[in-house]
Design a protein around this motif. Structure first.
Motif, mmCIF file in Angstrom:
data_model
loop_
_atom_site.group_PDB
_atom_site.id
_atom_site.type_symbol
_atom_site.label_atom_id
_atom_site.label_comp_id
_atom_site.label_asym_id
_atom_site.label_seq_id
_atom_site.Cartn_x
_atom_site.Cartn_y
_atom_site.Cartn_z
ATOM 1 N N THR A 159 -34.242 -0.434 21.606
ATOM 2 C CA THR A 159 -34.088 0.255 22.893
ATOM 3 C C THR A 159 -35.411 0.320 23.638
ATOM 4 O O THR A 159 -35.465 0.129 24.859
ATOM 5 N N LEU A 160 -36.490 0.567 22.910
ATOM 6 C CA LEU A 160 -37.813 0.601 23.539
ATOM 7 C C LEU A 160 -38.226 -0.786 24.025
ATOM 8 O O LEU A 160 -38.806 -0.925 25.117
ATOM 9 N N ALA A 188 -26.456 -0.970 26.140
ATOM 10 C CA ALA A 188 -25.450 -0.036 26.658
ATOM 11 C C ALA A 188 -26.055 1.342 26.880
ATOM 12 O O ALA A 188 -25.790 2.010 27.887
ATOM 13 N N ALA A 189 -26.895 1.794 25.924
ATOM 14 C CA ALA A 189 -27.560 3.085 26.072
ATOM 15 C C ALA A 189 -28.484 3.081 27.287
ATOM 16 O O ALA A 189 -28.559 4.059 28.042
ATOM 17 N N LEU A 190 -29.193 1.972 27.486
ATOM 18 C CA LEU A 190 -30.089 1.861 28.640
ATOM 19 C C LEU A 190 -29.307 1.809 29.951
ATOM 20 O O LEU A 190 -29.748 2.362 30.965
ATOM 21 N N ALA A 218 -27.817 3.481 18.698
ATOM 22 C CA ALA A 218 -28.678 2.363 19.090
ATOM 23 C C ALA A 218 -30.016 2.457 18.360
ATOM 24 O O ALA A 218 -30.550 3.545 18.156
ATOM 25 N N ASP A 219 -30.540 1.318 17.961
ATOM 26 C CA ASP A 219 -31.840 1.263 17.299
ATOM 27 C C ASP A 219 -32.942 1.598 18.299
ATOM 28 O O ASP A 219 -33.010 1.031 19.386
ATOM 29 N N TRP A 220 -33.840 2.520 17.938
ATOM 30 C CA TRP A 220 -34.861 2.982 18.865
ATOM 31 C C TRP A 220 -35.866 1.887 19.204
ATOM 32 O O TRP A 220 -36.302 1.779 20.348
ATOM 33 N N SER A 278 -26.746 -4.777 17.528
ATOM 34 C CA SER A 278 -27.909 -3.928 17.766
ATOM 35 C C SER A 278 -28.400 -4.032 19.207
ATOM 36 O O SER A 278 -28.658 -3.012 19.862
ATOM 37 N N ALA A 279 -28.532 -5.249 19.722
ATOM 38 C CA ALA A 279 -28.998 -5.425 21.099
ATOM 39 C C ALA A 279 -27.992 -4.855 22.085
ATOM 40 O O ALA A 279 -28.365 -4.230 23.086
ATOM 41 N N GLY A 280 -26.691 -5.070 21.810
ATOM 42 C CA GLY A 280 -25.664 -4.583 22.715
ATOM 43 C C GLY A 280 -25.650 -3.067 22.822
ATOM 44 O O GLY A 280 -25.506 -2.504 23.914
ATOM 45 N N ARG A 281 -25.794 -2.385 21.684
ATOM 46 C CA ARG A 281 -25.808 -0.921 21.707
ATOM 47 C C ARG A 281 -27.039 -0.393 22.454
ATOM 48 O O ARG A 281 -26.940 0.570 23.221
#
Length: 442
Positions: free
Chosen positions: A170-171, A382-384, A165-167, A376-379
């Motif tokens: 994600t932030l 998902a991580a969050l 996931a792109d940091w 990108s948004a989905g990953r």
């Protein structure tokens, strides 16, 4: 087999809470018996139960027990110097006394573990939060919500790295989700907790110590900030890409957050900056002896909780029960239910948020594409979702649960109702917000 083990675990949890709540069994003894009883119920041998409990007990003592001792030393020094009472007087009458603690928890959630951050912030919390059940719940829930949703925490680093996931993305999603989770915890703590309790430090002001409360309060604030900074630095050292350097440099950064370093820095810095002197302070009758006597029961509880967590890990029931959900394939924004549920199940059954995040992210690696989360948004979402699930329902196999319960002076059953349930609500609220983000961004 895994379902029956999970059912046995639920029964043990209920019996433990009931035994402690009614005051019939001492908490450490109850938790130890619960861990051993669950091990046998799960089909483990006597040698297996003994080995797993011993390893978990040692790990709990090593990773958190010494940090609790450091915090107990700091609390006694703060009380004896008058720093705690000075902070309580300064906080008296403040319109929103819990808000500073919530903001502190939001930032300190970036530490290597929320339990360690809660421990080192305990002495400061007793001052600015007036040592109330509310202050313990506010700080605990703020740390939990932040740790599960902000990218630099180990839980989020693990899930974001595994899912590629792109940091930045994600932030962008995680910060508002963390703010909402912390605000939810603040609201729940205010609605379910009681009035403040002031610390009596009169006995320590016996003329045999240099009593400088304002300077002591300043020293406590600086020391608390320094310890949180060490724990955050330790988290940065765990980043796989090693942005601060690898090899010996990385080992040095990780070592900064070790319990023995926190003990030396915390106590040494507080004594140095506060210039506190108490005759016989290092003796059994001084602040050192008083701190150890108060910390011992909690340290033993943390060790026993580690033993229970290790036994649960050895059974493998968390992973096996989580794997049952892999065939569940919701679509659209509901796809985020799966990573959240995987992490929540593992966390609930074995206690470690980081292990839950790593396990759930590993299961989701090949599923993000089929679930429509490959962009990108989905990953990032998902991580969050994994982070939110990994911090949900903290209970008896988690050191943070016992730290919050003991700080709030609540029995296990009440802590389950006020803290554990609140962490579950925080996770659910964060998940709903993440699903809303997915609807907007997809």
């Amino acid at each position: 087999m895994s379902l029956s083990q999970a059912a046995s675990f639920a029964v043990v949890l209920a019996l433990l809470a009931l035994a402690i709540q009614r005051g019939r069994v001492q908490p450490f003894l109850a938790l130890t018996l619960a861990a051993i009883g669950f091990g046998y119920a799960a089909g483990m041998s006597t040698s297996g139960v003994g080995k797993a409990f011993g390893l978990g007990f040692a790990q709990g003592m090593n990773t958190l027990g010494l940090t609790v001792v450091a915090a107990a030393f700091m609390a006694e020094i703060a009380d004896a110097s008058g720093a705690t009472a000075w902070l309580q007087r300064a906080a008296a009458g403040r319109a929103r006394p819990s808000l500073p603690l919530a903001l502190i928890g939001l930032i300190a959630g970036l530490a290597s573990t929320p339990a360690a951050a809660f421990a080192v912030l305990g002495p400061l919390r007793r001052g600015i939060g007036e040592d109330s059940p509310r202050s313990a719940l506010v700080l605990g829930l703020s740390l939990s919500g932040s740790h599960g949703l902000l990218i630099l925490s180990p839980v989020m680093l693990a899930s974001a790295t595994i899912l590629a996931a792109d940091w930045t993305t994600t932030l962008a999603f995680g910060l508002p989700a963390a703010l909402v989770a912390v605000a939810t915890g603040l609201l729940l703590a205010q609605r379910t907790s009681g009035a403040a309790h002031r610390v009596d430090t009169a006995g320590a002001m016996d003329g045999e110590s240099l009593h400088a409360p304002r300077r002591g309060a300043f020293a406590l604030g600086i020391t608390s900030a320094a310890l949180v900074a060490l724990l955050v630095t330790q988290s940065l050292g765990d980043i796989a890409s090693e942005p601060l350097g690898g090899g010996s440099n990385r080992e040095f950064l990780i070592a900064l957050g070790r319990p023995v370093v926190l003990l030396l820095v915390g106590v040494g810095l507080l004594l140095l900056l506060g210039w506190h002197r108490e005759k016989g302070g290092f003796s059994e009758q001084g602040w050192a002896g008083r701190a150890l006597a108060k910390a011992a029961p909690l340290v033993l509880l943390i060790g026993a909780a580690g033993g229970l967590s290790k036994i649960a890990q050895e059974t493998g029931m968390a992973e096996m029960n989580a794997e049952r959900l892999i065939g569940f394939a919701p679509s659209g924004a509901l796809a985020l239910l799966l990573p959240f549920a995987l992490a929540a199940i593992v966390k609930t059954l074995q206690g470690s948020s980081l292990v839950a995040a790593i396990t759930a992210a590993g299961m989701m690696m090949e599923l993000v594409g089929p679930l429509g989360l490959g962009d990108s948004a989905g990953r990032a979402l998902a991580a969050l979702a994994i982070g939110a699930g990994a911090m949900s329902v903290s209970h008896i196999n988690d050191g943070l649960f016992w730290l919050v319960g003991q700080a709030a002076r609540l029995p296990a059953g009440t802590t389950l109702a006020r803290f554990s349930l609140a962490t579950g609500v925080q996770g659910a609220v964060a998940l709903l917000l993440l699903m809303a983000f997915r609807l907007v961004c997809h």
